[in-house]
Design a protein around this motif. Structure first.
Motif, PDB file in Angstrom:
ATOM      1  N   UNK A   1      -1.317 -43.421 -14.693  1.00  0.00           N
ATOM      2  CA  UNK A   1       0.037 -43.976 -14.678  1.00  0.00           C
ATOM      3  C   UNK A   1       0.966 -43.043 -13.905  1.00  0.00           C
ATOM      4  N   UNK A   2       2.107 -43.585 -13.509  1.00  0.00           N
ATOM      5  CA  UNK A   2       3.028 -42.758 -12.742  1.00  0.00           C
ATOM      6  C   UNK A   2       3.642 -41.651 -13.586  1.00  0.00           C
ATOM      7  N   UNK A   3       3.682 -41.862 -14.888  1.00  0.00           N
ATOM      8  CA  UNK A   3       4.176 -40.785 -15.749  1.00  0.00           C
ATOM      9  C   UNK A   3       3.242 -39.585 -15.652  1.00  0.00           C
ATOM     10  N   UNK A   4       1.943 -39.857 -15.552  1.00  0.00           N
ATOM     11  CA  UNK A   4       0.978 -38.776 -15.404  1.00  0.00           C
ATOM     12  C   UNK A   4       1.094 -38.116 -14.036  1.00  0.00           C
ATOM     13  N   UNK A   5       1.226 -38.955 -13.003  1.00  0.00           N
ATOM     14  CA  UNK A   5       1.380 -38.393 -11.664  1.00  0.00           C
ATOM     15  C   UNK A   5       2.551 -37.426 -11.630  1.00  0.00           C
ATOM     16  N   UNK A   6       3.575 -37.783 -12.390  1.00  0.00           N
ATOM     17  CA  UNK A   6       4.799 -36.979 -12.433  1.00  0.00           C
ATOM     18  C   UNK A   6       4.551 -35.602 -13.037  1.00  0.00           C
ATOM     19  N   UNK A   7       3.445 -35.504 -13.753  1.00  0.00           N
ATOM     20  CA  UNK A   7       3.126 -34.269 -14.472  1.00  0.00           C
ATOM     21  C   UNK A   7       2.191 -33.359 -13.674  1.00  0.00           C
ATOM     22  N   UNK A   8       1.504 -33.932 -12.673  1.00  0.00           N
ATOM     23  CA  UNK A   8       0.422 -33.202 -12.023  1.00  0.00           C
ATOM     24  C   UNK A   8       0.895 -32.379 -10.841  1.00  0.00           C
ATOM     25  N   UNK A   9       0.278 -31.205 -10.722  1.00  0.00           N
ATOM     26  CA  UNK A   9       0.648 -30.308  -9.639  1.00  0.00           C
ATOM     27  C   UNK A   9      -0.629 -29.712  -9.051  1.00  0.00           C
ATOM     28  N   UNK A  10      -0.621 -29.412  -7.762  1.00  0.00           N
ATOM     29  CA  UNK A  10      -1.816 -28.832  -7.171  1.00  0.00           C
ATOM     30  C   UNK A  10      -1.958 -27.386  -7.620  1.00  0.00           C
ATOM     31  N   UNK A  11      -3.178 -26.998  -7.981  1.00  0.00           N
ATOM     32  CA  UNK A  11      -3.405 -25.629  -8.406  1.00  0.00           C
ATOM     33  C   UNK A  11      -4.328 -24.891  -7.450  1.00  0.00           C
ATOM     34  N   UNK A  12      -4.333 -25.360  -6.213  1.00  0.00           N
ATOM     35  CA  UNK A  12      -5.062 -24.627  -5.174  1.00  0.00           C
ATOM     36  C   UNK A  12      -4.437 -23.244  -5.075  1.00  0.00           C
TER      37      UNK A  12
ATOM     38  N   UNK B   1       1.167 -22.474  -5.661  1.00  0.00           N
ATOM     39  CA  UNK B   1       2.273 -22.347  -6.614  1.00  0.00           C
ATOM     40  C   UNK B   1       3.094 -23.601  -6.749  1.00  0.00           C
ATOM     41  N   UNK B   2       4.393 -23.434  -6.874  1.00  0.00           N
ATOM     42  CA  UNK B   2       5.255 -24.604  -7.097  1.00  0.00           C
ATOM     43  C   UNK B   2       5.344 -25.522  -5.881  1.00  0.00           C
ATOM     44  N   UNK B   3       4.870 -25.047  -4.709  1.00  0.00           N
ATOM     45  CA  UNK B   3       4.874 -25.926  -3.539  1.00  0.00           C
ATOM     46  C   UNK B   3       3.771 -26.983  -3.639  1.00  0.00           C
ATOM     47  N   UNK B   4       2.993 -26.891  -4.705  1.00  0.00           N
ATOM     48  CA  UNK B   4       1.932 -27.874  -4.906  1.00  0.00           C
ATOM     49  C   UNK B   4       2.412 -29.131  -5.604  1.00  0.00           C
TER      50      UNK B   4
END
Lengths: 125, 446
Positions: A2-13, A17-20
């Motif tokens: 769901x888009x609520x989940x997408x809103x929570x996800x961040x890249x951890x490559x 950092x926060x640019x993910x």
């Protein structure tokens, strides 16, 4: 997903950092299905929403009627809450990809479940 | 009320007397639960069983989450004295259980019948509603909701509106899993049919299940005791024994601490959840862990090693106004979790991710609560990996007063321990240290 989940996800490559955040969404299969509307619950989620990320994702999916920002007194505005309910909870991305905006790394979404596992090399410092 | 030699009788103004079996360590949870859910009084914990008194009906009793099985109490007495020489003398003592106070038996049985009959009436009513809704149930929740509101309005005036609301909610939310619910409804209806069938006490068929532990178990087998009690019951009340499919099941536990006799209220243990298709972690423990986490409405709750999703399922059933996310590295576990969510009708409440707990793709402090069954020992190396896991959990969750609740398997201890720790006091070293609000519970082995 769901888009609520997408809103929570961040890249951890590593090194991103926060640019993910936010991850760029591409969807090849989307399902819209009704979910029981719970105004209380939606109202509580609103303060947690990262709006720019949400709008970007909604745009990619060509969703209409997406509020641009929380309005004054949103807790009691049923129309607003219903629109948010629809965007956040009733749109399910079944197949697609999430892309790290910094590194370009692609994470597949399959059967509604995003695969965010990194390989061993990617997690090494 | 006439004085009763030893023992407790069932039924009084305060309600009926019950007891529950509970897994080791779950008793405090159960005691708390019966007090809050059932407004229970006379709550006692003695050696693996929680005794209590309540006026609640079966619908509320069914909701107990930390109990294994529920029984209506017939007798609770001092343990049998087995230091006597003759086995015959001890058999006499056992027979006293049935012969000394037949009133208490008949009393308990009539309460049992009443409970089941009352429940059957509600089931009939809910089936009427369910039948009219059956065509609509499935993908099309919207229409079902409409009907629900109409019916809700209709029954506003009705005295029993509380109960009906509950039944309707249950019927509607479990559209996908009518088979399981029908099955348990069937079972309950069978129970009632059997209870109602026996107008005449003499028509009652029964079976005795006996458990012996402690000193008694050294001298007697459960079968022997069961047989003695069974024969005494037949003589006393004229019931017929039926080992296959009795109306009434009598449960006896003779131990060093007490002699307890009861009637199991449900055929299926409470711990066996209708809404969980494939259990991972034991449901009672999963619920207890979730209850420790103090989940509030509007929270974001993550289980970063969710496996089949048992903890999230239990939590979502109890605290529905919450956003749940489950993550696991294993495809097969995620598939199983997905299945479970579908079967429980919770696909919209719980989201799944394929993610590694040591690299959570979440911005810092984005999650309110983390709950997990942490697999120490076998899958993870001790020390370094655990540290990473905890660090990741700390990073992604809010600082104080976020809660961290994990099921730990300290290597030195046979049983397992679970900990609810205030996050800021969580120490990053191996081995769990005590802190404010620590609660240990042991995993039950049955």
């Amino acid at each position: 997903m769901k888009l609520l989940t997408h809103n929570l996800l961040s890249s951890h490559v590593r090194g991103v950092g926060p640019r993910g955040f936010p991850l760029r969404l591409q969807a090849t299969e989307v399902r819209i299905s009704p979910v029981e509307f719970n105004p209380d619950f939606v109202a509580r989620m609103i303060p947690k929403v990262e709006w720019a990320a949400l709008l970007e994702a909604a745009d990619t999916l060509h969703l209409v009627e997406v509020p641009k920002e929380p309005i004054q007194g949103y807790e009691h505005d049923e129309r607003f809450l219903r629109e948010m309910h629809h965007v956040l909870l009733e749109v399910d991305v079944l197949e697609g990809t999430l892309q790290c905006p910094e590194s370009g790394r692609l994470f597949p979404i399959s059967r509604g479940i995003p695969n965010m596992l990194l390989s061993d090399e990617e997690t090494e410092t | 009320m006439a004085a009763v030699p030893g023992g407790r009788r069932s039924g009084s103004a305060a309600g009926a007397h019950f007891f529950c079996t509970a897994g080791r360590g779950l008793e405090p949870f159960l005691m708390r639960e019966v007090r809050s859910r059932l407004a229970a009084t006379q709550v006692e914990y003695i050696s693996g069983k929680v005794f209590f008194t309540t006026c609640s009906d079966l619908n509320m009793l069914k909701k107990l989450k930390s109990a294994e099985r529920l029984f209506l109490l017939i007798k609770k007495q001092l343990p049998l004295n087995v230091s006597s020489v003759s086995k015959g003398k001890i058999f006499n003592e056992m027979q006293k259980l049935t012969n000394d106070d037949p009133e208490s038996w008949l009393n308990a049985i009539s309460i049992w019948k009443n409970l089941l009959e009352l429940d059957a009436k509600k089931i009939k009513l809910s089936q009427k509603n369910a039948n009219s809704l059956k065509r609509k149930v499935g993908e099309n929740d919207i229409i079902a909701k409409k009907l629900k509101t109409e019916q809700m309005q209709e029954i506003q005036e009705n005295k029993e509106c509380q109960l009906e609301k509950q039944i309707e909610e249950e019927t509607l939310e479990q559209g996908n899993f009518t088979t399981k619910r029908d099955k348990s409804q069937e079972e309950l209806q069978n129970d009632v049919a059997e209870a109602v069938d026996t107008h005449n006490q003499n028509d009652l068929t029964f079976r005795v299940s006996c458990r012996c532990s402690g000193a008694i178990a050294k001298t007697f087998t459960a079968q022997e005791v069961g047989r003695v009690i069974g024969i005494a019951l037949m003589k006393q009340f004229g019931w017929k024994a039926d080992l296959r499919n009795p109306n009434l099941e009598i449960f006896i536990h003779l131990s060093d601490i007490y002699s307890v006799v009861g009637i199991p209220v449900f055929r299926v243990p409470l711990a066996s959840r209708a809404y969980i298709k494939t259990a991972g972690l034991r449901s009672t423990i999963a619920w207890a862990m979730a209850s420790l986490a103090e989940i509030k409405a509007g929270a974001v709750v993550l289980d970063p090693m969710c496996g089949l999703g048992t903890i999230l399922l239990e939590a979502a059933k109890e605290w529905p106004d919450v956003y749940y996310v489950g993550a696991d590295v294993s495809d097969s576990q995620l598939l199983g979790a997905c299945d479970n969510l579908k079967a429980a009708g919770l696909k919209d409440k719980i989201e799944l991710l394929k993610v590694s707990v040591i690299e959570l793709p979440l911005p810092s402090e984005s999650v309110d609560i983390i709950i997990s069954d942490i697999p120490f020992g076998k899958k993870f190396k001790l020390g370094k990996d655990i540290k990473h896991i905890i660090q990741e959990m700390e990073r992604s969750s809010h600082p104080f007063p976020g809660h961290f609740c994990g099921l730990a398997y300290p290597p030195a201890v046979l049983g397992t321990g679970a900990l609810a720790v205030n996050r800021t006091e969580l120490l990053p070293t191996w081995g769990w240290h005590s802190s404010v609000g620590r609660q240990i519970m042991n995993k039950s082995t049955g």
